[in-house]
Design a protein around this motif. Structure first.
Motif, PDB file in Angstrom:
ATOM      1  N   PRO A   1       0.829  -1.138  -0.022  1.00 63.17           N
ATOM      2  CA  PRO A   1      -0.072   0.004   0.042  1.00 63.17           C
ATOM      3  C   PRO A   1       0.962   1.423   0.060  1.00 63.17           C
ATOM      4  O   PRO A   1       1.721   1.325   0.632  1.00 63.17           O
ATOM      5  N   GLY A   2       0.313   2.308  -0.716  1.00 67.86           N
ATOM      6  CA  GLY A   2       1.041   3.637  -0.636  1.00 67.86           C
ATOM      7  C   GLY A   2       1.997   3.818  -1.608  1.00 67.86           C
ATOM      8  O   GLY A   2       2.766   4.784  -1.449  1.00 67.86           O
ATOM      9  N   VAL A   3       2.657   2.825  -2.325  1.00 66.24           N
ATOM     10  CA  VAL A   3       3.698   3.025  -3.215  1.00 66.24           C
ATOM     11  C   VAL A   3       3.590   4.034  -4.197  1.00 66.24           C
ATOM     12  O   VAL A   3       2.799   3.814  -5.039  1.00 66.24           O
ATOM     13  N   LYS A   4       4.297   5.130  -4.164  1.00 65.52           N
ATOM     14  CA  LYS A   4       4.082   6.070  -5.404  1.00 65.52           C
ATOM     15  C   LYS A   4       5.523   6.507  -6.143  1.00 65.52           C
ATOM     16  O   LYS A   4       5.402   7.051  -7.174  1.00 65.52           O
ATOM     17  N   CYS A   5       6.494   5.869  -5.590  1.00 62.13           N
ATOM     18  CA  CYS A   5       7.583   6.065  -5.939  1.00 62.13           C
ATOM     19  C   CYS A   5       8.580   4.856  -6.179  1.00 62.13           C
ATOM     20  O   CYS A   5       8.882   4.324  -5.307  1.00 62.13           O
ATOM     21  N   ILE A   6       9.161   4.363  -7.445  1.00 66.21           N
ATOM     22  CA  ILE A   6      10.019   3.011  -7.435  1.00 66.21           C
ATOM     23  C   ILE A   6      11.261   3.585  -8.021  1.00 66.21           C
ATOM     24  O   ILE A   6      11.593   4.483  -8.944  1.00 66.21           O
ATOM     25  N   VAL A   7      12.411   3.218  -7.042  1.00 63.19           N
ATOM     26  CA  VAL A   7      13.675   3.547  -7.442  1.00 63.19           C
ATOM     27  C   VAL A   7      14.255   2.380  -8.173  1.00 63.19           C
ATOM     28  O   VAL A   7      14.521   1.297  -7.585  1.00 63.19           O
ATOM     29  N   MET A   8      14.966   2.543  -9.223  1.00 61.38           N
ATOM     30  CA  MET A   8      15.581   1.475 -10.033  1.00 61.38           C
ATOM     31  C   MET A   8      16.916   1.350  -9.248  1.00 61.38           C
ATOM     32  O   MET A   8      17.929   2.153  -9.347  1.00 61.38           O
ATOM     33  N   GLY A   9      17.047   0.083  -8.416  1.00 61.89           N
ATOM     34  CA  GLY A   9      18.282   0.117  -7.757  1.00 61.89           C
ATOM     35  C   GLY A   9      19.454  -0.545  -8.209  1.00 61.89           C
ATOM     36  O   GLY A   9      19.914  -1.618  -7.638  1.00 61.89           O
ATOM     37  N   CYS A  10      19.835  -0.405  -9.511  1.00 59.07           N
ATOM     38  CA  CYS A  10      21.090  -0.571 -10.093  1.00 59.07           C
ATOM     39  C   CYS A  10      21.378   0.383 -11.163  1.00 59.07           C
ATOM     40  O   CYS A  10      20.523   0.861 -11.982  1.00 59.07           O
ATOM     41  N   ALA A  11      22.774   0.710 -11.328  1.00 60.72           N
ATOM     42  CA  ALA A  11      22.962   1.792 -12.500  1.00 60.72           C
ATOM     43  C   ALA A  11      22.779   0.657 -13.731  1.00 60.72           C
ATOM     44  O   ALA A  11      22.576   1.645 -14.810  1.00 60.72           O
ATOM     45  N   GLY A  12      22.938  -0.352 -13.851  1.00 62.73           N
ATOM     46  CA  GLY A  12      22.619  -1.214 -14.829  1.00 62.73           C
ATOM     47  C   GLY A  12      21.231  -0.971 -15.579  1.00 62.73           C
ATOM     48  O   GLY A  12      21.022  -1.538 -16.530  1.00 62.73           O
ATOM     49  N   MET A  13      20.330  -0.670 -14.743  1.00 65.05           N
ATOM     50  CA  MET A  13      18.759  -0.592 -15.035  1.00 65.05           C
ATOM     51  C   MET A  13      18.720   0.791 -16.037  1.00 65.05           C
ATOM     52  O   MET A  13      17.486   0.970 -16.441  1.00 65.05           O
ATOM     53  N   ALA A  14      19.762   1.559 -16.099  1.00 63.37           N
ATOM     54  CA  ALA A  14      19.671   2.834 -16.894  1.00 63.37           C
ATOM     55  C   ALA A  14      19.042   2.493 -18.162  1.00 63.37           C
ATOM     56  O   ALA A  14      19.074   1.710 -18.948  1.00 63.37           O
ATOM     57  N   GLY A  15      17.606   3.274 -18.515  1.00 63.86           N
ATOM     58  CA  GLY A  15      16.884   3.388 -19.651  1.00 63.86           C
ATOM     59  C   GLY A  15      15.799   2.269 -19.595  1.00 63.86           C
ATOM     60  O   GLY A  15      15.061   2.122 -20.628  1.00 63.86           O
ATOM     61  N   LEU A  16      15.382   1.581 -18.450  1.00 68.49           N
ATOM     62  CA  LEU A  16      14.488   0.584 -18.347  1.00 68.49           C
ATOM     63  C   LEU A  16      13.168   1.297 -17.740  1.00 68.49           C
ATOM     64  O   LEU A  16      12.268   0.241 -17.547  1.00 68.49           O
ATOM     65  N   GLU A  17      13.077   2.646 -17.641  1.00 66.04           N
ATOM     66  CA  GLU A  17      11.908   3.245 -16.807  1.00 66.04           C
ATOM     67  C   GLU A  17      10.486   2.503 -17.667  1.00 66.04           C
ATOM     68  O   GLU A  17       9.437   2.258 -17.014  1.00 66.04           O
ATOM     69  N   GLU A  18      10.520   2.622 -18.769  1.00 64.40           N
ATOM     70  CA  GLU A  18       9.410   2.034 -19.661  1.00 64.40           C
ATOM     71  C   GLU A  18       8.971   0.539 -19.325  1.00 64.40           C
ATOM     72  O   GLU A  18       7.574   0.334 -19.175  1.00 64.40           O
ATOM     73  N   ILE A  19       9.775  -0.358 -18.977  1.00 67.77           N
ATOM     74  CA  ILE A  19       9.246  -1.625 -18.502  1.00 67.77           C
ATOM     75  C   ILE A  19       8.563  -1.609 -17.143  1.00 67.77           C
ATOM     76  O   ILE A  19       7.402  -2.189 -16.968  1.00 67.77           O
ATOM     77  N   ILE A  20       9.082  -0.461 -16.287  1.00 68.67           N
ATOM     78  CA  ILE A  20       8.251  -0.393 -14.887  1.00 68.67           C
ATOM     79  C   ILE A  20       7.120  -0.025 -14.953  1.00 68.67           C
ATOM     80  O   ILE A  20       6.058  -0.297 -14.444  1.00 68.67           O
ATOM     81  N   ARG A  21       6.915   1.078 -15.845  1.00 67.71           N
ATOM     82  CA  ARG A  21       5.716   1.561 -16.197  1.00 67.71           C
ATOM     83  C   ARG A  21       4.576   0.917 -16.839  1.00 67.71           C
ATOM     84  O   ARG A  21       3.633   0.907 -16.391  1.00 67.71           O
ATOM     85  N   LEU A  22       4.986   0.101 -17.824  1.00 66.95           N
ATOM     86  CA  LEU A  22       4.101  -0.957 -18.403  1.00 66.95           C
ATOM     87  C   LEU A  22       3.598  -2.060 -17.359  1.00 66.95           C
ATOM     88  O   LEU A  22       2.481  -2.375 -17.512  1.00 66.95           O
ATOM     89  N   ALA A  23       4.413  -2.291 -16.360  1.00 70.16           N
ATOM     90  CA  ALA A  23       4.232  -3.387 -15.518  1.00 70.16           C
ATOM     91  C   ALA A  23       3.285  -2.731 -14.414  1.00 70.16           C
ATOM     92  O   ALA A  23       2.294  -3.453 -14.111  1.00 70.16           O
ATOM     93  N   ALA A  24       3.454  -1.271 -14.298  1.00 67.49           N
ATOM     94  CA  ALA A  24       2.503  -0.635 -13.184  1.00 67.49           C
ATOM     95  C   ALA A  24       1.249  -0.559 -14.014  1.00 67.49           C
ATOM     96  O   ALA A  24       0.312  -0.544 -13.425  1.00 67.49           O
ATOM     97  N   CYS A  25       1.149  -0.370 -15.066  1.00 62.11           N
ATOM     98  CA  CYS A  25      -0.156  -0.033 -16.004  1.00 62.11           C
ATOM     99  C   CYS A  25      -0.957  -1.365 -15.891  1.00 62.11           C
ATOM    100  O   CYS A  25      -2.222  -1.180 -15.803  1.00 62.11           O
ATOM    101  N   GLU A  26      -0.396  -2.477 -15.874  1.00 59.61           N
ATOM    102  CA  GLU A  26      -1.124  -3.665 -15.739  1.00 59.61           C
ATOM    103  C   GLU A  26      -1.987  -3.946 -14.617  1.00 59.61           C
ATOM    104  O   GLU A  26      -3.121  -4.549 -14.355  1.00 59.61           O
ATOM    105  N   VAL A  27      -1.155  -3.572 -13.246  1.00 56.74           N
ATOM    106  CA  VAL A  27      -1.886  -3.676 -12.057  1.00 56.74           C
ATOM    107  C   VAL A  27      -2.726  -2.309 -11.612  1.00 56.74           C
ATOM    108  O   VAL A  27      -3.410  -2.648 -10.679  1.00 56.74           O
ATOM    109  N   LYS A  28      -2.279  -1.417 -12.025  1.00 56.21           N
ATOM    110  CA  LYS A  28      -2.790  -0.111 -11.645  1.00 56.21           C
ATOM    111  C   LYS A  28      -3.345   0.887 -12.473  1.00 56.21           C
ATOM    112  O   LYS A  28      -4.007   1.902 -12.008  1.00 56.21           O
ATOM    113  N   GLY A  29      -3.171   0.500 -13.780  1.00 51.77           N
ATOM    114  CA  GLY A  29      -3.990   1.483 -14.758  1.00 51.77           C
ATOM    115  C   GLY A  29      -2.866   2.417 -15.284  1.00 51.77           C
ATOM    116  O   GLY A  29      -2.047   2.734 -14.778  1.00 51.77           O
TER     117      GLY A  29
END
Length: 261
Positions: free
Chosen positions: A199-227
């Motif tokens: 509950p209440g999560v509004k900010c996801i921090v990408m916890g690895c420098a190697g994740m640079a550029g993968l923001e869209e994958i996180i947003r698509l995953a969020a879209c599936e469960v939260k709209g």
């Protein structure tokens, strides 16, 4: 008629403490998206060949600290003249304190882990939480303990703003080579959705420098469960490199005001 009142140049070094040049290239791609003043110049550094190619545990953290600190002091002392140094490994990296202990170094020195926490806390409302999506299982406890300690707590305690850490089970290097991109996407998606189930999560921090550029994958995953509205209008997806650089530039400005000599 207008006149320029002040323009003090600022030099920031983004330091990749492993030996992966591919990861440094990913870091450069993030740097290109940051809207900093023209007077702020950013340079990058990749750890020497005896630094680990990927930092996956305590042994790698210690090895990279030893390799980089020796390399800078023996072969690249000019790096100590920067105004700021950003240690681009999402961890409680001992290199941050090691660099701060060098007498000749006056630079603001910050890890992207600490920079991300400061940025997340400054953006969230009182009832909202932030959490971390990271790579391997090792990092779940390491980052959880590190976040609680940074926020002034003790191991095994909780924090009302911190939702915890979820991992993909991959290593940092897997995000750029060696693993099928479809596998990377699926594991990152699953970790994101586990975090958003809290509950209440509004900010996801990408916890690895190697994740640079993968923001869209996180947003698509969020879209599936939260709209779509939540994923693209409400959720903050934070890149540690960006947060680290922005927080370091701000700290440099404060340092100049508060310690002018």
């Amino acid at each position: 008629m207008t006149e320029l009142a002040q323009e003090k140049k600022t030099r920031i070094l983004v330091l990749n403490p492993n030996s992966s040049k591919a990861m440094t290239e990913g870091i450069k791609a993030v740097i290109d998206t940051i809207g900093l003043p023209h007077s702020t110049k950013i340079h990058t550094y990749t750890g020497p060949s005896d630094a680990p190619a990927s930092i996956n545990d305590d042994k790698d953290l210690d090895s990279s600290t030893d390799a980089v600190s020796k390399d800078i002091q023996s072969s690249h002392p000019e790096l100590l003249s920067y105004d700021g140094i950003v240690v681009a490994c999402f961890s409680v990296h001992p290199l941050v304190e090691t660099l701060r202990s060098i007498p000749e170094l006056r630079a603001v020195t910050l890890g992207i882990f600490e920079g991300s926490i400061l940025a997340a806390l400054s953006l969230l409302e009182s009832h909202e939480k932030w959490g971390i999506v990271t790579t391997g299982k090792f990092w779940e406890k390491h980052l959880t303990d590190g976040a609680i300690d940074f926020l002034g707590g003790y191991p095994s305690t909780t924090n009302s703003k911190f939702a915890g850490v979820e991992s993909t089970g991959l290593n940092a290097s897997d995000f750029h080579h060696g693993v099928d991109p479809a596998v990377v996407k699926q594991k990152l998606k699953e970790a994101t959705q586990r975090l958003l189930a809290k509950p209440g999560v509004k900010c996801i921090v990408m916890g690895c420098a190697g994740m640079a550029g993968l923001e869209e994958i996180i947003r698509l995953a969020a879209c599936e469960v939260k709209g779509k509205k939540f994923a693209y209008s409400e959720l903050l997806v934070m890149d540690g490199i960006l947060a680290g650089i922005m927080q370091t530039e701000l700290a440099i400005k404060y340092q100049r005001l508060l310690r002018p000599i």
